[in-house]
Design a protein around this motif. Structure first.
Motif, PDB file in Angstrom:
ATOM      1  N   ALA A  15       0.857  -1.179   0.000  1.00 58.24           N
ATOM      2  CA  ALA A  15       0.000   0.000   0.000  1.00 58.24           C
ATOM      3  C   ALA A  15       0.898   1.235   0.000  1.00 58.24           C
ATOM      4  O   ALA A  15       1.885   1.293   0.736  1.00 58.24           O
ATOM      5  N   CYS A  16       0.555   2.219  -0.842  1.00 61.55           N
ATOM      6  CA  CYS A  16       1.332   3.457  -0.956  1.00 61.55           C
ATOM      7  C   CYS A  16       0.394   4.651  -0.833  1.00 61.55           C
ATOM      8  O   CYS A  16      -0.749   4.596  -1.282  1.00 61.55           O
ATOM      9  N   ARG A  17       0.898   5.723  -0.275  1.00 55.89           N
ATOM     10  CA  ARG A  17       0.182   6.994  -0.267  1.00 55.89           C
ATOM     11  C   ARG A  17       1.039   7.957  -1.093  1.00 55.89           C
ATOM     12  O   ARG A  17       2.178   8.236  -0.746  1.00 55.89           O
ATOM     13  N   THR A  18       0.465   8.456  -2.199  1.00 58.18           N
ATOM     14  CA  THR A  18       1.217   9.333  -3.095  1.00 58.18           C
ATOM     15  C   THR A  18       1.300  10.740  -2.532  1.00 58.18           C
ATOM     16  O   THR A  18       0.620  11.081  -1.558  1.00 58.18           O
ATOM     17  N   CYS A  19       2.090  11.566  -3.181  1.00 58.39           N
ATOM     18  CA  CYS A  19       2.212  12.963  -2.770  1.00 58.39           C
ATOM     19  C   CYS A  19       0.918  13.742  -3.008  1.00 58.39           C
ATOM     20  O   CYS A  19       0.760  14.853  -2.520  1.00 58.39           O
ATOM     21  N   TYR A  20      -0.023  13.142  -3.727  1.00 57.56           N
ATOM     22  CA  TYR A  20      -1.333  13.748  -3.960  1.00 57.56           C
ATOM     23  C   TYR A  20      -2.387  13.187  -3.000  1.00 57.56           C
ATOM     24  O   TYR A  20      -3.577  13.303  -3.241  1.00 57.56           O
ATOM     25  N   ASP A  21      -1.931  12.506  -1.937  1.00 52.44           N
ATOM     26  CA  ASP A  21      -2.801  11.882  -0.936  1.00 52.44           C
ATOM     27  C   ASP A  21      -3.731  10.840  -1.546  1.00 52.44           C
ATOM     28  O   ASP A  21      -4.855  10.663  -1.094  1.00 52.44           O
ATOM     29  N   GLN A  22      -3.274  10.161  -2.561  1.00 51.78           N
ATOM     30  CA  GLN A  22      -4.025   9.068  -3.165  1.00 51.78           C
ATOM     31  C   GLN A  22      -3.459   7.752  -2.618  1.00 51.78           C
ATOM     32  O   GLN A  22      -2.247   7.550  -2.604  1.00 51.78           O
ATOM     33  N   ASP A  23      -4.350   6.878  -2.150  1.00 51.32           N
ATOM     34  CA  ASP A  23      -3.925   5.579  -1.641  1.00 51.32           C
ATOM     35  C   ASP A  23      -4.012   4.552  -2.761  1.00 51.32           C
ATOM     36  O   ASP A  23      -5.034   4.436  -3.436  1.00 51.32           O
ATOM     37  N   ASP A  48     -15.242  -4.297 -12.410  1.00 52.89           N
ATOM     38  CA  ASP A  48     -15.310  -5.617 -13.029  1.00 52.89           C
ATOM     39  C   ASP A  48     -14.242  -6.512 -12.401  1.00 52.89           C
ATOM     40  O   ASP A  48     -13.045  -6.239 -12.523  1.00 52.89           O
ATOM     41  N   ALA A  49     -14.656  -7.565 -11.727  1.00 49.44           N
ATOM     42  CA  ALA A  49     -13.732  -8.450 -11.018  1.00 49.44           C
ATOM     43  C   ALA A  49     -12.811  -9.209 -11.969  1.00 49.44           C
ATOM     44  O   ALA A  49     -11.769  -9.717 -11.547  1.00 49.44           O
ATOM     45  N   ARG A  50     -13.174  -9.290 -13.250  1.00 49.22           N
ATOM     46  CA  ARG A  50     -12.335 -10.004 -14.220  1.00 49.22           C
ATOM     47  C   ARG A  50     -11.169  -9.156 -14.703  1.00 49.22           C
ATOM     48  O   ARG A  50     -10.255  -9.667 -15.333  1.00 49.22           O
ATOM     49  N   LEU A  51     -11.202  -7.842 -14.422  1.00 52.45           N
ATOM     50  CA  LEU A  51     -10.177  -6.920 -14.908  1.00 52.45           C
ATOM     51  C   LEU A  51      -9.325  -6.395 -13.760  1.00 52.45           C
ATOM     52  O   LEU A  51      -9.720  -6.475 -12.602  1.00 52.45           O
ATOM     53  N   ASN A  52      -8.168  -5.849 -14.108  1.00 52.99           N
ATOM     54  CA  ASN A  52      -7.280  -5.225 -13.128  1.00 52.99           C
ATOM     55  C   ASN A  52      -6.756  -3.924 -13.698  1.00 52.99           C
ATOM     56  O   ASN A  52      -6.621  -3.765 -14.914  1.00 52.99           O
ATOM     57  N   ASP A  53      -6.425  -2.985 -12.807  1.00 53.39           N
ATOM     58  CA  ASP A  53      -5.696  -1.785 -13.179  1.00 53.39           C
ATOM     59  C   ASP A  53      -4.227  -2.047 -12.887  1.00 53.39           C
ATOM     60  O   ASP A  53      -3.885  -2.791 -11.949  1.00 53.39           O
ATOM     61  N   VAL A  54      -3.348  -1.449 -13.655  1.00 53.99           N
ATOM     62  CA  VAL A  54      -1.921  -1.529 -13.401  1.00 53.99           C
ATOM     63  C   VAL A  54      -1.440  -0.111 -13.131  1.00 53.99           C
ATOM     64  O   VAL A  54      -1.656   0.787 -13.939  1.00 53.99           O
ATOM     65  N   ASN A  55      -0.824   0.082 -11.975  1.00 55.20           N
ATOM     66  CA  ASN A  55      -0.314   1.400 -11.591  1.00 55.20           C
ATOM     67  C   ASN A  55       1.201   1.351 -11.524  1.00 55.20           C
ATOM     68  O   ASN A  55       1.775   0.407 -10.958  1.00 55.20           O
ATOM     69  N   ILE A  56       1.827   2.357 -12.099  1.00 50.49           N
ATOM     70  CA  ILE A  56       3.274   2.509 -12.004  1.00 50.49           C
ATOM     71  C   ILE A  56       3.515   3.630 -11.016  1.00 50.49           C
ATOM     72  O   ILE A  56       3.074   4.763 -11.225  1.00 50.49           O
ATOM     73  N   VAL A  57       4.200   3.318  -9.929  1.00 51.12           N
ATOM     74  CA  VAL A  57       4.376   4.259  -8.829  1.00 51.12           C
ATOM     75  C   VAL A  57       5.849   4.622  -8.708  1.00 51.12           C
ATOM     76  O   VAL A  57       6.707   3.741  -8.577  1.00 51.12           O
ATOM     77  N   ASN A  58       6.134   5.920  -8.735  1.00 52.50           N
ATOM     78  CA  ASN A  58       7.482   6.416  -8.481  1.00 52.50           C
ATOM     79  C   ASN A  58       7.609   6.569  -6.978  1.00 52.50           C
ATOM     80  O   ASN A  58       7.023   7.472  -6.379  1.00 52.50           O
ATOM     81  N   LEU A  59       8.376   5.692  -6.346  1.00 48.65           N
ATOM     82  CA  LEU A  59       8.457   5.693  -4.889  1.00 48.65           C
ATOM     83  C   LEU A  59       9.162   6.933  -4.340  1.00 48.65           C
ATOM     84  O   LEU A  59       9.071   7.208  -3.150  1.00 48.65           O
ATOM     85  N   ALA A  60       9.816   7.695  -5.197  1.00 47.09           N
ATOM     86  CA  ALA A  60      10.411   8.955  -4.747  1.00 47.09           C
ATOM     87  C   ALA A  60       9.323   9.986  -4.456  1.00 47.09           C
ATOM     88  O   ALA A  60       9.586  10.996  -3.808  1.00 47.09           O
ATOM     89  N   LEU A  61       8.099   9.729  -4.930  1.00 49.69           N
ATOM     90  CA  LEU A  61       7.002  10.681  -4.768  1.00 49.69           C
ATOM     91  C   LEU A  61       5.893  10.149  -3.870  1.00 49.69           C
ATOM     92  O   LEU A  61       4.762  10.603  -3.968  1.00 49.69           O
ATOM     93  N   VAL A  62       6.210   9.208  -2.994  1.00 48.01           N
ATOM     94  CA  VAL A  62       5.204   8.706  -2.069  1.00 48.01           C
ATOM     95  C   VAL A  62       5.547   9.132  -0.651  1.00 48.01           C
ATOM     96  O   VAL A  62       6.712   9.323  -0.304  1.00 48.01           O
ATOM     97  N   ASP A  64       4.186   7.411   2.086  1.00 50.55           N
ATOM     98  CA  ASP A  64       4.136   6.250   2.969  1.00 50.55           C
ATOM     99  C   ASP A  64       4.066   4.989   2.128  1.00 50.55           C
ATOM    100  O   ASP A  64       3.354   4.934   1.118  1.00 50.55           O
ATOM    101  N   VAL A  65       4.814   3.965   2.538  1.00 48.09           N
ATOM    102  CA  VAL A  65       4.785   2.665   1.886  1.00 48.09           C
ATOM    103  C   VAL A  65       4.660   1.613   2.982  1.00 48.09           C
ATOM    104  O   VAL A  65       5.420   1.629   3.944  1.00 48.09           O
ATOM    105  N   GLN A  66       3.692   0.712   2.826  1.00 45.26           N
ATOM    106  CA  GLN A  66       3.515  -0.374   3.789  1.00 45.26           C
ATOM    107  C   GLN A  66       3.393  -1.685   3.036  1.00 45.26           C
ATOM    108  O   GLN A  66       2.684  -1.761   2.029  1.00 45.26           O
TER     109      GLN A  66
END
Length: 180
Positions: A15-23, A48-62, A64-66
């Motif tokens: 779980a990550c919290r971005t610099c835009y306060d998005q979890d 839709d449970a059959r689909l997934n989103d893929v997020n690319i996260v720059n950890l320099a801009l988060v 919190d990371v758990q």
């Protein structure tokens, strides 16, 4: 900024919290320690449970990371994508993106703009070196003006492409940046 682990195990849930306060929470698909880029597979935003989103996260801009769930066994390598199983709509989207990427390579901005303008209405447009090729019969050479259109001037395709190019330059000349 959060302290970033040296490595995230593929398959772990993070779980990550971005610099835009998005979890963002999802399963780790890939992690590059050098660039601190994390790729997460998350539940689909469409619901839709059959689909997934893929997020690319720059950890320099988060902030919190758990690690929610750590896996101890590395999963098998993912299977390669079977393009034959994709539906025609997705294949067309992939081909359109490839054409647009090729439009941005090593060609002056005027050529790129004209290529993009033509590709909005005609799908059979490609690059042949520095030349724009439409319908395999009409070519537009640099500097991509109306007088640089090559092909059989009596063909319907030539006449249509000439109108598209003329309209493009007319719209560029009369655009909002040029109004008084």
């Amino acid at each position: 900024m959060a302290v970033v682990a040296d490595c995230f195990t593929i398959g772990s849930v993070v779980a990550c919290r971005t610099c835009y306060d998005q979890d963002i929470e999802g399963e780790v698909l890939a992690f590059d320690a050098h660039t601190k880029m994390l790729i997460l597979k998350c539940p689909s935003s469409s619901g839709d449970a059959r689909l997934n989103d893929v997020n690319i996260v720059n950890l320099a801009l988060v902030s919190d990371v758990q690690i929610k769930r750590e896996v101890s066994v590395t999963p098998d390598a993912p299977q390669s994508l079977d393009l034959h199983r994709l539906d025609t709509r997705v294949k067309k989207q992939i081909e359109d993106k490839r054409r647009l990427v090729s439009a941005l390579s090593c060609v002056d901005p005027e050529g790129q703009q004209l290529f993009l303008a033509i590709s909005k209405t005609i799908t059979d447009v490609t690059w042949s070196g520095q030349n724009i090729q439409v319908f395999n019969h009409v070519h537009i050479t640099p500097p991509y003006k109306v007088e640089n259109i090559r092909g059989d001037p009596d063909s319907k395709q030539f006449v249509y492409i000439k109108k598209v190019v003329e309209r493009h330059f007319k719209e560029c000349a009369g655009g909002p940046s040029q109004s008084p």
